[in-house]
Design a protein around this motif. Structure first.
Motif, PDB file in Angstrom:
ATOM      1  N   LEU A   1      -5.295  -6.010   1.905  1.00  5.60           N
ATOM      2  CA  LEU A   1      -5.340  -4.821   1.061  1.00  5.60           C
ATOM      3  C   LEU A   1      -6.774  -4.333   1.057  1.00  5.60           C
ATOM      4  O   LEU A   1      -6.954  -3.189   0.992  1.00  5.60           O
ATOM      5  CB  LEU A   1      -4.743  -5.457  -0.492  1.00  5.60           C
TER       6      LEU A   1
ATOM      7  N   THR B   1       0.622  -1.241  -0.040  1.00  2.00           N
ATOM      8  CA  THR B   1      -0.011   0.023   0.034  1.00  2.00           C
ATOM      9  C   THR B   1       0.949   1.227   0.104  1.00  2.00           C
ATOM     10  O   THR B   1       0.563   2.189  -0.615  1.00  2.00           O
ATOM     11  CB  THR B   1      -0.887   0.168   1.109  1.00  2.00           C
TER      12      THR B   1
ATOM     13  N   ASN C   1      -6.979  -0.686  -0.575  1.00  2.00           N
ATOM     14  CA  ASN C   1      -6.088  -0.673  -1.536  1.00  2.00           C
ATOM     15  C   ASN C   1      -6.546  -1.600  -2.874  1.00  2.00           C
ATOM     16  O   ASN C   1      -6.029  -2.702  -2.810  1.00  2.00           O
ATOM     17  CB  ASN C   1      -4.619  -1.117  -1.269  1.00  2.00           C
TER      18      ASN C   1
ATOM     19  N   HIS D   1      -7.360  -1.979   3.816  1.00  2.00           N
ATOM     20  CA  HIS D   1      -6.462  -0.764   3.701  1.00  2.00           C
ATOM     21  C   HIS D   1      -7.228   0.306   2.276  1.00  2.00           C
ATOM     22  O   HIS D   1      -6.657   1.105   2.108  1.00  2.00           O
ATOM     23  CB  HIS D   1      -5.290  -0.888   3.264  1.00  2.00           C
TER      24      HIS D   1
ATOM     25  N   TRP E   1       1.219   4.241  -2.906  1.00  2.45           N
ATOM     26  CA  TRP E   1       0.391   5.659  -2.505  1.00  2.45           C
ATOM     27  C   TRP E   1       1.301   6.648  -3.291  1.00  2.45           C
ATOM     28  O   TRP E   1       0.389   7.762  -3.893  1.00  2.45           O
ATOM     29  CB  TRP E   1       0.784   5.695  -1.171  1.00  2.45           C
TER      30      TRP E   1
ATOM     31  N   HIS F   1      -6.617  -1.298  -5.873  1.00  3.23           N
ATOM     32  CA  HIS F   1      -5.869  -1.434  -7.009  1.00  3.23           C
ATOM     33  C   HIS F   1      -4.751  -2.401  -7.175  1.00  3.23           C
ATOM     34  O   HIS F   1      -4.833  -3.464  -8.026  1.00  3.23           O
ATOM     35  CB  HIS F   1      -5.034  -0.184  -7.001  1.00  3.23           C
TER      36      HIS F   1
END
Length: 127
Positions: free
Chosen positions: A97, A24, A102, A100, A28, A104
């Motif tokens: 993930l 992550t 995330n 979080h 970012w 993607h």
């Protein structure tokens, strides 16, 4: 953050949450630098215009790299048991993930596990 290679080379040494955090943090930076103008004129899909979307290109490259590394990591394992344990670990990382937000890299991992060579590992998936 650690490099992608460092994170993936130590799969069994790190816990699932730590791998998700490292991935992550790596994802970012290019997301934070991306600007709306990078989406104009489909610059990411045309080599002559790719310089207009450098951060978007990094995001795409990270997606492809993570997906390929996941598939490779599973396929490189010698034994059925190790492959099954690694696939379980990768699936647990995707759960973190998602926690979080995330999505993607969650989809990148799913893409890697959807690789035709990985999909043919019928016994590994059963285990």
């Amino acid at each position: 953050p650690k490099s992608l290679s460092d994170t993936l080379n130590n799969w069994f040494d790190l816990n699932d949450e730590e791998i998700a955090k490292q991935l992550t943090m790596m994802a970012w930076a290019p997301f934070a630098r991306m600007r709306p103008a990078e989406f104009f004129r489909c610059a990411w899909s045309k080599p002559a215009l790719a310089h207009l979307a450098p951060n978007l290109m990094r995001v795409i490259e990270l997606f492809n790299t993570v997906g390929q590394r996941m598939a490779t990591a599973v396929l490189k394992q010698d034994s059925l048991r190790t492959r099954a344990l690694l696939m379980e670990k990768i699936i647990n990382v995707t759960k973190h993930l998602r926690e979080h937000n995330n999505f993607h890299l969650e989809m990148a991992i799913i893409s890697g596990l959807s690789n035709s060579a990985v999909l043919r590992l019928k016994w590994t998936k059963e285990k």
